[in-house]
Design a protein around this motif. Structure first.
Motif, PDB file in Angstrom:
ATOM      1  N   LEU A   1     -39.915 106.774  81.676  1.00 36.30           N
ATOM      2  CA  LEU A   1     -39.953 108.206  81.929  1.00 36.30           C
ATOM      3  C   LEU A   1     -38.723 108.665  82.699  1.00 36.30           C
ATOM      4  O   LEU A   1     -38.163 109.723  82.406  1.00 36.30           O
ATOM      5  CB  LEU A   1     -41.228 108.576  82.693  1.00 36.30           C
ATOM      6  N   LEU A   2     -38.308 107.870  83.676  1.00 37.69           N
ATOM      7  CA  LEU A   2     -37.111 108.211  84.437  1.00 37.69           C
ATOM      8  C   LEU A   2     -35.880 108.184  83.539  1.00 37.69           C
ATOM      9  O   LEU A   2     -35.025 109.060  83.619  1.00 37.69           O
ATOM     10  CB  LEU A   2     -36.939 107.253  85.615  1.00 37.69           C
ATOM     11  N   THR A   3     -35.802 107.213  82.651  1.00 35.73           N
ATOM     12  CA  THR A   3     -34.688 107.139  81.706  1.00 35.73           C
ATOM     13  C   THR A   3     -34.678 108.353  80.796  1.00 35.73           C
ATOM     14  O   THR A   3     -33.638 108.958  80.558  1.00 35.73           O
ATOM     15  CB  THR A   3     -34.771 105.851  80.863  1.00 35.73           C
ATOM     16  N   LEU A   4     -35.852 108.724  80.285  1.00 34.35           N
ATOM     17  CA  LEU A   4     -35.956 109.889  79.417  1.00 34.35           C
ATOM     18  C   LEU A   4     -35.537 111.145  80.158  1.00 34.35           C
ATOM     19  O   LEU A   4     -34.777 111.960  79.636  1.00 34.35           O
ATOM     20  CB  LEU A   4     -37.388 110.030  78.890  1.00 34.35           C
ATOM     21  N   ALA A   5     -36.010 111.310  81.395  1.00 32.28           N
ATOM     22  CA  ALA A   5     -35.642 112.491  82.176  1.00 32.28           C
ATOM     23  C   ALA A   5     -34.147 112.525  82.443  1.00 32.28           C
ATOM     24  O   ALA A   5     -33.511 113.579  82.380  1.00 32.28           O
ATOM     25  CB  ALA A   5     -36.413 112.503  83.496  1.00 32.28           C
ATOM     26  N   THR A   6     -33.562 111.377  82.732  1.00 28.13           N
ATOM     27  CA  THR A   6     -32.123 111.303  82.968  1.00 28.13           C
ATOM     28  C   THR A   6     -31.351 111.662  81.709  1.00 28.13           C
ATOM     29  O   THR A   6     -30.378 112.406  81.752  1.00 28.13           O
ATOM     30  CB  THR A   6     -31.733 109.886  83.435  1.00 28.13           C
ATOM     31  N   THR A   7     -31.794 111.159  80.560  1.00 28.36           N
ATOM     32  CA  THR A   7     -31.130 111.454  79.294  1.00 28.36           C
ATOM     33  C   THR A   7     -31.244 112.929  78.960  1.00 28.36           C
ATOM     34  O   THR A   7     -30.284 113.553  78.534  1.00 28.36           O
ATOM     35  CB  THR A   7     -31.748 110.609  78.159  1.00 28.36           C
ATOM     36  N   GLN A   8     -32.418 113.509  79.180  1.00 36.86           N
ATOM     37  CA  GLN A   8     -32.616 114.912  78.872  1.00 36.86           C
ATOM     38  C   GLN A   8     -31.758 115.804  79.750  1.00 36.86           C
ATOM     39  O   GLN A   8     -31.353 116.880  79.335  1.00 36.86           O
ATOM     40  CB  GLN A   8     -34.091 115.287  79.018  1.00 36.86           C
ATOM     41  N   ALA A   9     -31.472 115.362  80.966  1.00 32.59           N
ATOM     42  CA  ALA A   9     -30.642 116.156  81.857  1.00 32.59           C
ATOM     43  C   ALA A   9     -29.173 116.083  81.460  1.00 32.59           C
ATOM     44  O   ALA A   9     -28.334 116.749  82.037  1.00 32.59           O
ATOM     45  CB  ALA A   9     -30.819 115.688  83.296  1.00 32.59           C
ATOM     46  N   GLY A  10     -28.839 115.237  80.482  1.00 36.25           N
ATOM     47  CA  GLY A  10     -27.471 115.147  80.008  1.00 36.25           C
ATOM     48  C   GLY A  10     -26.620 114.154  80.775  1.00 36.25           C
ATOM     49  O   GLY A  10     -25.411 114.140  80.638  1.00 36.25           O
ATOM     50  N   ILE A  11     -27.233 113.334  81.585  1.00 37.32           N
ATOM     51  CA  ILE A  11     -26.493 112.346  82.355  1.00 37.32           C
ATOM     52  C   ILE A  11     -26.339 111.093  81.504  1.00 37.32           C
ATOM     53  O   ILE A  11     -27.314 110.524  81.040  1.00 37.32           O
ATOM     54  CB  ILE A  11     -27.235 111.997  83.665  1.00 37.32           C
ATOM     55  N   ALA A  12     -25.106 110.672  81.295  1.00 39.10           N
ATOM     56  CA  ALA A  12     -24.860 109.441  80.534  1.00 39.10           C
ATOM     57  C   ALA A  12     -25.063 108.262  81.469  1.00 39.10           C
ATOM     58  O   ALA A  12     -24.391 108.146  82.483  1.00 39.10           O
ATOM     59  CB  ALA A  12     -23.454 109.452  79.963  1.00 39.10           C
ATOM     60  N   SER A  13     -25.985 107.409  81.138  1.00 37.88           N
ATOM     61  CA  SER A  13     -26.310 106.266  81.981  1.00 37.88           C
ATOM     62  C   SER A  13     -25.557 105.032  81.514  1.00 37.88           C
ATOM     63  O   SER A  13     -25.598 104.699  80.331  1.00 37.88           O
ATOM     64  CB  SER A  13     -27.819 106.021  81.908  1.00 37.88           C
ATOM     65  N   PRO A  14     -24.869 104.325  82.437  1.00 38.51           N
ATOM     66  CA  PRO A  14     -24.215 103.077  82.036  1.00 38.51           C
ATOM     67  C   PRO A  14     -25.273 102.059  81.619  1.00 38.51           C
ATOM     68  O   PRO A  14     -26.418 102.121  82.071  1.00 38.51           O
ATOM     69  CB  PRO A  14     -23.466 102.630  83.284  1.00 38.51           C
ATOM     70  N   PRO A  15     -24.903 101.121  80.767  1.00 41.92           N
ATOM     71  CA  PRO A  15     -25.891 100.130  80.306  1.00 41.92           C
ATOM     72  C   PRO A  15     -26.413  99.277  81.453  1.00 41.92           C
ATOM     73  O   PRO A  15     -25.728  99.055  82.453  1.00 41.92           O
ATOM     74  CB  PRO A  15     -25.114  99.290  79.304  1.00 41.92           C
ATOM     75  N   LEU A  16     -27.625  98.810  81.276  1.00 41.42           N
ATOM     76  CA  LEU A  16     -28.253  97.926  82.244  1.00 41.42           C
ATOM     77  C   LEU A  16     -27.444  96.632  82.317  1.00 41.42           C
ATOM     78  O   LEU A  16     -27.165  96.019  81.291  1.00 41.42           O
ATOM     79  CB  LEU A  16     -29.687  97.633  81.799  1.00 41.42           C
ATOM     80  N   PRO A  17     -27.040  96.202  83.516  1.00 41.23           N
ATOM     81  CA  PRO A  17     -26.260  94.964  83.623  1.00 41.23           C
ATOM     82  C   PRO A  17     -27.086  93.748  83.225  1.00 41.23           C
ATOM     83  O   PRO A  17     -28.296  93.703  83.465  1.00 41.23           O
ATOM     84  CB  PRO A  17     -25.879  94.898  85.102  1.00 41.23           C
ATOM     85  N   SER A  18     -26.438  92.768  82.619  1.00 42.01           N
ATOM     86  CA  SER A  18     -27.148  91.559  82.212  1.00 42.01           C
ATOM     87  C   SER A  18     -27.207  90.530  83.341  1.00 42.01           C
ATOM     88  O   SER A  18     -28.149  89.753  83.409  1.00 42.01           O
ATOM     89  CB  SER A  18     -26.496  90.944  80.975  1.00 42.01           C
ATOM     90  N   ASP A  19     -26.218  90.502  84.214  1.00 42.09           N
ATOM     91  CA  ASP A  19     -26.198  89.550  85.325  1.00 42.09           C
ATOM     92  C   ASP A  19     -26.382  90.315  86.632  1.00 42.09           C
ATOM     93  O   ASP A  19     -25.426  90.855  87.190  1.00 42.09           O
ATOM     94  CB  ASP A  19     -24.875  88.776  85.338  1.00 42.09           C
ATOM     95  N   TRP A  20     -27.608  90.337  87.107  1.00 43.66           N
ATOM     96  CA  TRP A  20     -27.919  91.098  88.309  1.00 43.66           C
ATOM     97  C   TRP A  20     -27.339  90.451  89.564  1.00 43.66           C
ATOM     98  O   TRP A  20     -27.103  91.128  90.563  1.00 43.66           O
ATOM     99  CB  TRP A  20     -29.426  91.252  88.460  1.00 43.66           C
ATOM    100  N   ALA A  21     -27.087  89.162  89.538  1.00 39.05           N
ATOM    101  CA  ALA A  21     -26.615  88.447  90.730  1.00 39.05           C
ATOM    102  C   ALA A  21     -25.244  88.927  91.201  1.00 39.05           C
ATOM    103  O   ALA A  21     -24.926  88.803  92.383  1.00 39.05           O
ATOM    104  CB  ALA A  21     -26.577  86.946  90.457  1.00 39.05           C
ATOM    105  N   VAL A  22     -24.439  89.459  90.292  1.00 44.12           N
ATOM    106  CA  VAL A  22     -23.087  89.884  90.674  1.00 44.12           C
ATOM    107  C   VAL A  22     -23.057  91.310  91.227  1.00 44.12           C
ATOM    108  O   VAL A  22     -22.011  91.754  91.711  1.00 44.12           O
ATOM    109  CB  VAL A  22     -22.103  89.762  89.485  1.00 44.12           C
ATOM    110  N   LEU A  23     -24.172  92.010  91.170  1.00 49.11           N
ATOM    111  CA  LEU A  23     -24.217  93.386  91.663  1.00 49.11           C
ATOM    112  C   LEU A  23     -24.238  93.407  93.184  1.00 49.11           C
ATOM    113  O   LEU A  23     -24.803  92.498  93.819  1.00 49.11           O
ATOM    114  CB  LEU A  23     -25.462  94.095  91.133  1.00 49.11           C
ATOM    115  N   PRO A  24     -23.672  94.440  93.785  1.00 50.74           N
ATOM    116  CA  PRO A  24     -23.751  94.547  95.245  1.00 50.74           C
ATOM    117  C   PRO A  24     -25.182  94.887  95.667  1.00 50.74           C
ATOM    118  O   PRO A  24     -25.931  95.501  94.899  1.00 50.74           O
ATOM    119  CB  PRO A  24     -22.789  95.696  95.569  1.00 50.74           C
TER     120      PRO A  24
END
Length: 130
Positions: free
Chosen positions: A6-29
């Protein structure tokens, strides 16, 4: 997962381009807070209830349930929260919703746009520990 969709849908409907979900979470800050939030009271009882109802299976003798999550920050706001599947959909959904609220109320305003990682560890006594 429903909350994340639902949050993804709401974000998409608002016109916000979302970067893809990262595959390796360990490297994220790690997600930074302006002050570390306290977990809500009763969280361990919720997990115990889900385990007792058979909706979650924990390793024998486990006293902590760990939910890893990633959070997309855009403009100083958490716009997407995705939990890692742990085989307990109700706790995954609860953790994502809880983290959405915590990030909304306590996110470090200096956080740059992008993906961050965090973990929600839920300690509980278990059904045979009092």
């Amino acid at each position: 997962m429903i909350a994340a969709l639902l949050l993804t849908l709401a974000t998409t409907q608002a016109g916000i381009a979302s970067p893809p979900l990262p595959s390796d979470w360990a490297v994220l800050p790690p997600l930074r807070y302006d002050r570390r939030p306290d977990p809500p009271a009763g969280l361990d009882e919720f997990v115990r209830g889900e385990v007792s109802a058979g909706r979650c299976v924990l390793a024998h003798g486990a006293t902590t349930l760990r939910v890893d999550l990633v959070v997309l920050v855009d403009g100083g706001v958490a716009v997407r929260v995705v939990p890692r599947a742990i085989g307990c959909a109700t706790v995954e959904q609860f953790a994502a919703g809880l983290l959405s609220r915590l990030a909304r109320d306590h996110l470090d305003p200096a956080s740059a746009d992008g993906w961050y990682r965090t973990t929600l560890s839920i300690a509980w006594a278990g059904p045979n520990h009092g």
